[in-house]
Design a protein around this motif. Structure first.
Motif, PDB file in Angstrom:
ATOM      1  N   ARG A 144     -10.289   1.473 -16.601  1.00 47.92           N
ATOM      2  CA  ARG A 144     -11.253   1.689 -15.650  1.00 47.92           C
ATOM      3  C   ARG A 144     -10.202   2.250 -14.472  1.00 47.92           C
ATOM      4  NH1 ARG A 144     -11.710  -3.509 -17.104  1.00 47.92           N
ATOM      5  NH2 ARG A 144     -11.889  -4.312 -14.662  1.00 47.92           N
ATOM      6  N   PRO A 145      -9.874   3.328 -14.610  1.00 47.08           N
ATOM      7  CA  PRO A 145      -8.794   3.874 -13.528  1.00 47.08           C
ATOM      8  C   PRO A 145      -9.636   4.197 -12.181  1.00 47.08           C
ATOM      9  CG  PRO A 145      -9.399   5.588 -15.086  1.00 47.08           C
ATOM     10  CD  PRO A 145      -9.842   4.503 -15.709  1.00 47.08           C
ATOM     11  N   ASP A 146     -10.974   4.466 -12.101  1.00 49.01           N
ATOM     12  CA  ASP A 146     -11.688   4.891 -10.905  1.00 49.01           C
ATOM     13  C   ASP A 146     -11.783   3.620 -10.148  1.00 49.01           C
ATOM     14  OD1 ASP A 146     -11.651   7.634 -11.429  1.00 49.01           O
ATOM     15  OD2 ASP A 146     -13.567   7.605 -12.194  1.00 49.01           O
ATOM     16  N   GLU A 147     -11.831   2.363 -10.932  1.00 50.17           N
ATOM     17  CA  GLU A 147     -12.244   1.174 -10.300  1.00 50.17           C
ATOM     18  C   GLU A 147     -11.054   0.358  -9.742  1.00 50.17           C
ATOM     19  OE1 GLU A 147     -14.326  -2.921 -11.772  1.00 50.17           O
ATOM     20  OE2 GLU A 147     -14.515  -1.187 -13.076  1.00 50.17           O
ATOM     21  N   THR A 148     -10.099   0.507 -10.749  1.00 48.44           N
ATOM     22  CA  THR A 148      -8.943  -0.554 -10.494  1.00 48.44           C
ATOM     23  C   THR A 148      -7.790   0.313  -9.931  1.00 48.44           C
ATOM     24  OG1 THR A 148      -7.848   0.107 -12.930  1.00 48.44           O
ATOM     25  CG2 THR A 148      -9.473  -1.630 -12.550  1.00 48.44           C
ATOM     26  N   GLY A 149      -7.840   1.534  -9.895  1.00 42.13           N
ATOM     27  CA  GLY A 149      -6.490   2.555  -9.426  1.00 42.13           C
ATOM     28  C   GLY A 149      -5.381   2.366 -10.489  1.00 42.13           C
ATOM     29  N   VAL A 150      -5.604   1.887 -11.740  1.00 41.66           N
ATOM     30  CA  VAL A 150      -4.499   1.997 -12.620  1.00 41.66           C
ATOM     31  C   VAL A 150      -4.684   3.122 -13.760  1.00 41.66           C
ATOM     32  CG1 VAL A 150      -3.225   0.549 -14.298  1.00 41.66           C
ATOM     33  CG2 VAL A 150      -4.332  -0.525 -12.269  1.00 41.66           C
ATOM     34  N   ARG A 151      -3.691   4.024 -13.898  1.00 44.87           N
ATOM     35  CA  ARG A 151      -3.627   4.754 -15.001  1.00 44.87           C
ATOM     36  C   ARG A 151      -2.393   4.693 -15.851  1.00 44.87           C
ATOM     37  NH1 ARG A 151      -3.062   9.817 -12.758  1.00 44.87           N
ATOM     38  NH2 ARG A 151      -2.039   8.699 -10.909  1.00 44.87           N
ATOM     39  N   LEU A 152      -2.654   5.086 -16.955  1.00 45.17           N
ATOM     40  CA  LEU A 152      -1.248   5.235 -18.058  1.00 45.17           C
ATOM     41  C   LEU A 152      -0.794   6.776 -17.879  1.00 45.17           C
ATOM     42  CD1 LEU A 152      -2.278   2.850 -20.954  1.00 45.17           C
ATOM     43  CD2 LEU A 152      -0.832   2.351 -19.053  1.00 45.17           C
ATOM     44  N   THR A 158      15.592   9.959  -7.075  1.00 46.18           N
ATOM     45  CA  THR A 158      14.594  11.371  -7.052  1.00 46.18           C
ATOM     46  C   THR A 158      13.500  10.855  -7.867  1.00 46.18           C
ATOM     47  OG1 THR A 158      16.576  12.662  -6.449  1.00 46.18           O
ATOM     48  CG2 THR A 158      14.258  13.749  -7.477  1.00 46.18           C
ATOM     49  N   TYR A 159      12.224  11.074  -7.120  1.00 49.58           N
ATOM     50  CA  TYR A 159      11.093  10.645  -8.155  1.00 49.58           C
ATOM     51  C   TYR A 159       9.686  11.351  -7.541  1.00 49.58           C
ATOM     52  CZ  TYR A 159      10.061   6.912  -4.677  1.00 49.58           C
ATOM     53  OH  TYR A 159       9.911   6.196  -3.602  1.00 49.58           O
ATOM     54  N   PHE A 160       9.059  11.616  -8.579  1.00 51.16           N
ATOM     55  CA  PHE A 160       7.658  12.276  -7.954  1.00 51.16           C
ATOM     56  C   PHE A 160       6.664  11.613  -8.794  1.00 51.16           C
ATOM     57  CE2 PHE A 160       9.950  15.850 -10.179  1.00 51.16           C
ATOM     58  CZ  PHE A 160       9.172  15.999 -11.442  1.00 51.16           C
ATOM     59  N   PHE A 161       5.501  11.267  -8.403  1.00 47.05           N
ATOM     60  CA  PHE A 161       4.612  10.373  -8.959  1.00 47.05           C
ATOM     61  C   PHE A 161       2.909  11.249  -8.669  1.00 47.05           C
ATOM     62  CE2 PHE A 161       7.116   6.321  -8.029  1.00 47.05           C
ATOM     63  CZ  PHE A 161       7.854   6.750  -9.221  1.00 47.05           C
ATOM     64  N   PRO A 162       2.538  11.565  -9.706  1.00 48.77           N
ATOM     65  CA  PRO A 162       0.996  12.304  -9.398  1.00 48.77           C
ATOM     66  C   PRO A 162      -0.146  11.307  -9.346  1.00 48.77           C
ATOM     67  CG  PRO A 162       1.612  12.469 -11.898  1.00 48.77           C
ATOM     68  CD  PRO A 162       2.986  11.634 -11.279  1.00 48.77           C
ATOM     69  N   GLN A 163      -0.253  11.107  -8.098  1.00 44.50           N
ATOM     70  CA  GLN A 163      -1.563  10.169  -7.787  1.00 44.50           C
ATOM     71  C   GLN A 163      -2.949  10.867  -7.413  1.00 44.50           C
ATOM     72  OE1 GLN A 163      -1.407   7.102  -8.276  1.00 44.50           O
ATOM     73  NE2 GLN A 163       0.359   6.054  -7.817  1.00 44.50           N
ATOM     74  N   LEU A 223       0.788   3.790 -13.780  1.00 44.17           N
ATOM     75  CA  LEU A 223       0.844   4.525 -12.424  1.00 44.17           C
ATOM     76  C   LEU A 223      -0.228   3.750 -11.534  1.00 44.17           C
ATOM     77  CD1 LEU A 223       2.523   6.081 -10.726  1.00 44.17           C
ATOM     78  CD2 LEU A 223       1.481   8.062 -11.701  1.00 44.17           C
ATOM     79  N   ILE A 224       0.060   3.133 -10.567  1.00 38.93           N
ATOM     80  CA  ILE A 224      -0.944   2.532  -9.728  1.00 38.93           C
ATOM     81  C   ILE A 224      -1.398   3.152  -8.444  1.00 38.93           C
ATOM     82  CG2 ILE A 224      -1.782   0.332  -8.936  1.00 38.93           C
ATOM     83  CD1 ILE A 224       1.048   0.341 -11.497  1.00 38.93           C
ATOM     84  N   ASP A 225      -2.710   3.774  -8.130  1.00 40.47           N
ATOM     85  CA  ASP A 225      -3.117   3.954  -6.892  1.00 40.47           C
ATOM     86  C   ASP A 225      -3.206   2.921  -5.951  1.00 40.47           C
ATOM     87  OD1 ASP A 225      -4.056   5.218  -4.777  1.00 40.47           O
ATOM     88  OD2 ASP A 225      -5.511   6.277  -5.910  1.00 40.47           O
ATOM     89  N   ALA A 257       0.751  -1.248   0.259  1.00 43.58           N
ATOM     90  CA  ALA A 257      -0.051  -0.106   0.058  1.00 43.58           C
ATOM     91  C   ALA A 257       0.772   1.307  -0.195  1.00 43.58           C
ATOM     92  CB  ALA A 257      -0.983  -0.084   1.045  1.00 43.58           C
ATOM     93  N   VAL A 258       2.165   1.263   0.445  1.00 44.95           N
ATOM     94  CA  VAL A 258       3.261   2.187   0.331  1.00 44.95           C
ATOM     95  C   VAL A 258       3.660   2.429  -0.775  1.00 44.95           C
ATOM     96  CG1 VAL A 258       5.102   3.408   1.859  1.00 44.95           C
ATOM     97  CG2 VAL A 258       3.400   1.793   2.773  1.00 44.95           C
ATOM     98  N   ALA A 259       3.763   1.642  -1.644  1.00 45.26           N
ATOM     99  CA  ALA A 259       4.542   1.547  -2.989  1.00 45.26           C
ATOM    100  C   ALA A 259       4.103   2.969  -3.658  1.00 45.26           C
ATOM    101  CB  ALA A 259       4.206   0.382  -4.028  1.00 45.26           C
ATOM    102  N   GLY A 260       4.780   3.349  -4.532  1.00 41.96           N
ATOM    103  CA  GLY A 260       4.925   4.467  -5.465  1.00 41.96           C
ATOM    104  C   GLY A 260       3.614   4.756  -6.396  1.00 41.96           C
ATOM    105  N   ALA A 261       3.250   3.956  -7.256  1.00 41.80           N
ATOM    106  CA  ALA A 261       3.757   2.628  -7.627  1.00 41.80           C
ATOM    107  C   ALA A 261       3.898   2.796  -9.223  1.00 41.80           C
ATOM    108  CB  ALA A 261       2.908   1.400  -7.106  1.00 41.80           C
ATOM    109  N   LEU A 262       5.019   2.836  -9.802  1.00 39.99           N
ATOM    110  CA  LEU A 262       5.125   2.967 -11.319  1.00 39.99           C
ATOM    111  C   LEU A 262       5.483   1.474 -11.747  1.00 39.99           C
ATOM    112  CD1 LEU A 262       5.261   5.017 -13.435  1.00 39.99           C
ATOM    113  CD2 LEU A 262       7.807   5.119 -13.348  1.00 39.99           C
TER     114      LEU A 262
END
Length: 320
Positions: free
Chosen positions: A88-96, A218-223, A132-134, A54-59
């Motif tokens: 289905r990003p809202d359902e699965t948490g996965v976006r490209l 160094t990284y930043f991920f827009p979640q 990029l996974i929420d 649950a803590v992962a970035g996650a790219l």
């Protein structure tokens, strides 16, 4: 034994497989097995939202994981599924999401990189569109999918695989760092990662760049609802307490790339312990007392999300 039980999803039939571990590897493996017709129960000490996953970035990216000759196929298997789920990003948490891997070159990567879509080599590195996974959303989705296929999740602390073997003929070990004591496997060790969560000042693309002179990346991920800043990779550090100085350093490094991050309001701090293994991922089987079988799927290092489905299918194949 300290035993806390609570079925939180799915049915309670007698299982033919018990998966020990309720993070991304455990839930994905359980789902693959359930979809293949097994009656599956997951035993997890913690709810999915409290696991390292649950803590992962996650790219999606093969990071800090071996063996190299197997990682590529496992990763690509997961990539294709994430590309599907991104519809289905809202359902699965996965976006490209598009971003930049600073300093990377295609020639330095494995043959798996030839299968990447939307990738361009530029002076700064690789510009590429990746999943990029929420993770809180995705873990909840996995639990719902498992329940829909008849699987179940229990909160339960396990001190020996024999406990699971007493209730079923097949046990699958997806315990991550827990494998160090449960197997036992002294080659399993933590690689500490610290993150800072800030309000997103309008950044839409991710960025990551490793520092070859240190363990820092160094990284930043827009979640959704936040910008995740990182990070660290501190081997053999078991501390899960955020270090204020490290947090300041993370923000400073990220602000060198995007100055607006310096003024972003901090909304949280996270620490996760990546479950690394000296000789790489272990997927294999061994007999249990009484004629049962123990299947291992652990040691995924910093790429548990990246190889989740590939490793789950490899482990599930050992039950055939």
């Amino acid at each position: 034994m300290s035993d806390t039980r609570a079925v939180v999803t799915g049915r309670t039939d007698v299982p033919d497989v018990i998966v020990v571990g309720g993070g991304i590897s455990g839930l994905t493996t359980a789902l693959v097995l359930a979809e293949r017709g097994h009656r599956v129960r997951v035993w997890s000490r913690e709810p999915a939202a409290a696991t390292t996953s649950a803590v992962a970035g996650a790219l999606w990216w093969p990071y800090r994981i071996e063996p190299e000759e197997l990682v590529g196929d496992w990763s690509l298997t997961s990539l294709r599924k994430y590309e599907e789920l991104a519809g289905r990003p809202d359902e699965t948490g996965v976006r490209l999401v598009s971003g930049l891997h600073g300093g990377e070159r295609l020639a330095a990567l494995g043959s798996w990189a030839e299968q990447l879509k939307d990738v361009t080599e530029v002076a700064e590195g690789l510009r590429v569109r990746l999943p990029l996974i929420d993770m809180p959303v995705h873990l909840s989705w996995l639990e719902r999918q498992l329940a829909a296929t008849g699987g179940a999740v229990e909160r339960r602390t396990v001190t020996s695989f024999d406990e699971a073997a007493a209730e079923t003929s097949t046990v699958v070990n997806c315990t991550g760092l827990g494998a160090r004591e449960l197997v036992p496997d002294a080659g399993v060790r933590p690689v500490r990662g610290q993150l800072v969560l800030v309000e997103n000042p309008g950044i839409e693309k991710w960025f990551t760049e490793a520092d070859p002179a240190s363990d820092a990346t160094t990284y930043f991920f827009p979640q959704p609802g936040r910008l995740v800043l990182g990070g660290t990779a501190e081997a053999d550090d078991w501390s899960t307490v955020p270090d204020p100085r490290t947090a300041e350093e993370i923000v400073t490094r990220c602000a060198r790339i995007r100055p607006e991050i310096a003024g972003a309001r901090v909304i949280g701090h996270l620490v996760g312990l990546r479950p690394a293994r000296d000789t790489g991922v272990r997927i294999g089987a061994e007999p249990l007392p009484g004629g049962g079988r123990l299947v291992h799927n652990y040691g995924h290092g910093g790429a548990g999300v990246t190889v989740a489905l590939g490793c789950a299918r490899a482990a599930a194949d050992l039950l055939s």
